[in-house]
Design a protein around this motif. Structure first.
Motif, mmCIF file in Angstrom:
data_model
loop_
_atom_site.group_PDB
_atom_site.id
_atom_site.type_symbol
_atom_site.label_atom_id
_atom_site.label_comp_id
_atom_site.label_asym_id
_atom_site.label_seq_id
_atom_site.Cartn_x
_atom_site.Cartn_y
_atom_site.Cartn_z
ATOM 1 N N ARG A 5 0.811 -1.227 0.000
ATOM 2 C CA ARG A 5 0.000 0.000 0.000
ATOM 3 C C ARG A 5 0.834 1.261 0.000
ATOM 4 O O ARG A 5 1.975 1.289 0.467
ATOM 5 C CB ARG A 5 -1.011 -0.007 1.150
ATOM 6 N N ALA A 7 0.214 4.808 1.778
ATOM 7 C CA ALA A 7 -0.681 5.317 2.822
ATOM 8 C C ALA A 7 -0.315 6.754 3.166
ATOM 9 O O ALA A 7 0.046 7.050 4.310
ATOM 10 C CB ALA A 7 -0.609 4.416 4.052
ATOM 11 N N PRO A 8 -0.374 7.649 2.198
ATOM 12 C CA PRO A 8 0.053 9.024 2.484
ATOM 13 C C PRO A 8 -0.956 9.787 3.338
ATOM 14 O O PRO A 8 -2.153 9.487 3.308
ATOM 15 C CB PRO A 8 0.146 9.660 1.090
ATOM 16 N N SER A 9 -0.431 10.733 4.111
ATOM 17 C CA SER A 9 -1.309 11.653 4.847
ATOM 18 C C SER A 9 -1.423 12.920 4.014
ATOM 19 O O SER A 9 -0.415 13.590 3.801
ATOM 20 C CB SER A 9 -0.698 12.023 6.192
ATOM 21 N N GLU A 41 -4.650 8.728 4.325
ATOM 22 C CA GLU A 41 -4.738 8.716 5.787
ATOM 23 C C GLU A 41 -5.096 10.117 6.281
ATOM 24 O O GLU A 41 -4.238 10.868 6.751
ATOM 25 C CB GLU A 41 -3.438 8.176 6.378
ATOM 26 N N ALA A 109 0.949 9.965 12.362
ATOM 27 C CA ALA A 109 1.968 8.968 12.677
ATOM 28 C C ALA A 109 3.140 9.644 13.395
ATOM 29 O O ALA A 109 3.566 10.711 12.992
ATOM 30 C CB ALA A 109 2.450 8.316 11.385
ATOM 31 N N HIS A 111 6.611 10.460 13.906
ATOM 32 C CA HIS A 111 7.866 10.297 13.185
ATOM 33 C C HIS A 111 9.043 10.526 14.118
ATOM 34 O O HIS A 111 8.941 11.265 15.087
ATOM 35 C CB HIS A 111 7.888 11.213 11.970
ATOM 36 N N TYR A 181 -3.765 7.339 14.871
ATOM 37 C CA TYR A 181 -3.091 6.630 13.780
ATOM 38 C C TYR A 181 -2.859 5.158 14.116
ATOM 39 O O TYR A 181 -3.090 4.282 13.285
ATOM 40 C CB TYR A 181 -1.765 7.357 13.492
ATOM 41 N N VAL A 185 -4.442 2.532 11.491
ATOM 42 C CA VAL A 185 -3.570 1.906 10.494
ATOM 43 C C VAL A 185 -3.684 0.377 10.568
ATOM 44 O O VAL A 185 -3.668 -0.305 9.538
ATOM 45 C CB VAL A 185 -2.112 2.404 10.666
ATOM 46 N N ARG A 199 7.589 1.367 4.533
ATOM 47 C CA ARG A 199 7.455 2.768 4.958
ATOM 48 C C ARG A 199 8.774 3.227 5.546
ATOM 49 O O ARG A 199 9.721 2.460 5.662
ATOM 50 C CB ARG A 199 6.301 2.893 5.975
ATOM 51 N N LEU A 203 9.100 4.901 11.339
ATOM 52 C CA LEU A 203 7.924 4.245 11.906
ATOM 53 C C LEU A 203 8.228 2.852 12.459
ATOM 54 O O LEU A 203 7.325 2.158 12.932
ATOM 55 C CB LEU A 203 6.790 4.202 10.876
#
Ligand code: GLU
Length: 299
Positions: A5, A7-9, A41, A109, A111, A181, A185, A199, A203
């Motif tokens: 996937r 899964a961008p914000s 996301e 998320a 970071h 998140y 997720v 990713r 993360l």
């Protein structure tokens, strides 16, 4: 079949680091003949919007990073998160937390380098009376056990956390009702049939708790590959604040193939820094060529 996937914000336009993680995810899926899923996301309505989501779709297309299915974005998935929350609640694993530092940003998320702290458990064992005496609306935390959870990351190797010591009870729903998140997720990766998560390395530290959540929700965790972060020539981590390295500015100066070539060369996938399309790159992609250490980038 491998299902990966993006899964961008959609909280801004992509920067080079997002593109790199997306490129690795895409190459890995395409090299395995798998399926690619796109999921926006957009949990936090105050930080994300559909205009950025459109930009991200366009940027991915421009670089030849296509997807086979776009799944509903997180802002439409509250019922699924409610159901997971209810299941965890029935297990007695959730409690309200009235502390003022209840991670306002839990929807995004966490970071690397952002201040994440291990919660001391202040509200863990409040009595019913103590709870009803509280004035503020609570956030909701998941109790973590005194157990070690370990990920065998395909690129970074083993990473383990003793959840009670290294992670602590973490927020799964904010006081304003927005799901965190960490819960969203896991519910989404499970419901979207994702078998492979690629990713940024930042993360990795969220992975043991996500594996624990998968197990509580009776779902097999995906395989993980945490890719290196891109650093500016002076060693700083790239972020959305680095305007000169955002994609719009870069695409004014370089072709998509030139940018992909530099990323692939810096990651160890190409012997020479030469332009390449995403489709060509997928044919030479192999995880054992990809470097683990962070990458200083010069374009
Ligand atoms: N939406 C997250 C981000 O853009 C990525 C989360 C993930 O890949 O698990 O930071």
């Amino acid at each position: 079949m491998t299902v990966g996937r993006f899964a961008p914000s959609p909280s801004g336009r992509m920067h080079l680091g997002n593109l790199f993680a997306g490129l690795m995810a895409w190459c890995s899926v395409r090299a395995a003949g798998g399926e690619m899923v796109l999921r926006m996301e957009d949990l936090d309505p105050q930080r994300t919007n559909s205009a950025f989501a459109d930009w991200i779709r366009r940027d991915l297309e421009r670089f030849g990073l296509d997807w086979d299915r776009e799944v509903p974005c997180q802002s439409t998935r509250t019922a699924a998160y409610d159901a997971a929350f209810a299941r965890l609640d029935v297990m007695g694993l959730i409690y309200p937390c009235y502390c003022s530092r209840s991670q306002v940003h839990a929807a995004s998320a966490p970071h690397l380098g952002q201040s994440e702290f291990v919660y001391a458990g202040t509200c863990r064992n409040l009595t019913t009376g103590e709870r009803s005496a509280q004035k503020r609306l609570p956030a909701w935390r998941l109790r973590v056990p005194d157990e070690v959870w370990e990920v065998c990351d395909g690129l970074q190797g083993r990473y383990a956390e003793l959840l009670s010591r290294d992670c602590g009870d973490f927020v799964i729903r904010r006081a304003d009702g927005v799901y965190a998140y960490q819960l969203a997720v896991v519910v989404d990766d499970a419901d979207n049939g994702v078998t492979q998560v690629v990713r940024g390395r930042d993360l990795l530290a969220s992975t043991p708790r996500q594996m624990y959540l998968f197990s509580l929700l009776r779902h097999r965790a995906p395989e993980y590959y945490h890719v290196p972060l891109l650093l500016a020539p002076d060693g700083r981590r790239l972020s959305k604040r680095d305007g000169d390295l955002d994609l719009r500015a870069l695409l004014e100066r370089f072709s998509p193939e030139r940018i992909l070539g530099t990323l692939a060369f810096s990651a160890g996938l190409l012997e020479k820094n030469e332009p390449i399309s995403a489709a060509e790159l997928a044919t030479v992609f192999h995880w054992n060529k990809v470097r683990r250490d962070d990458i200083k980038l010069t374009l």
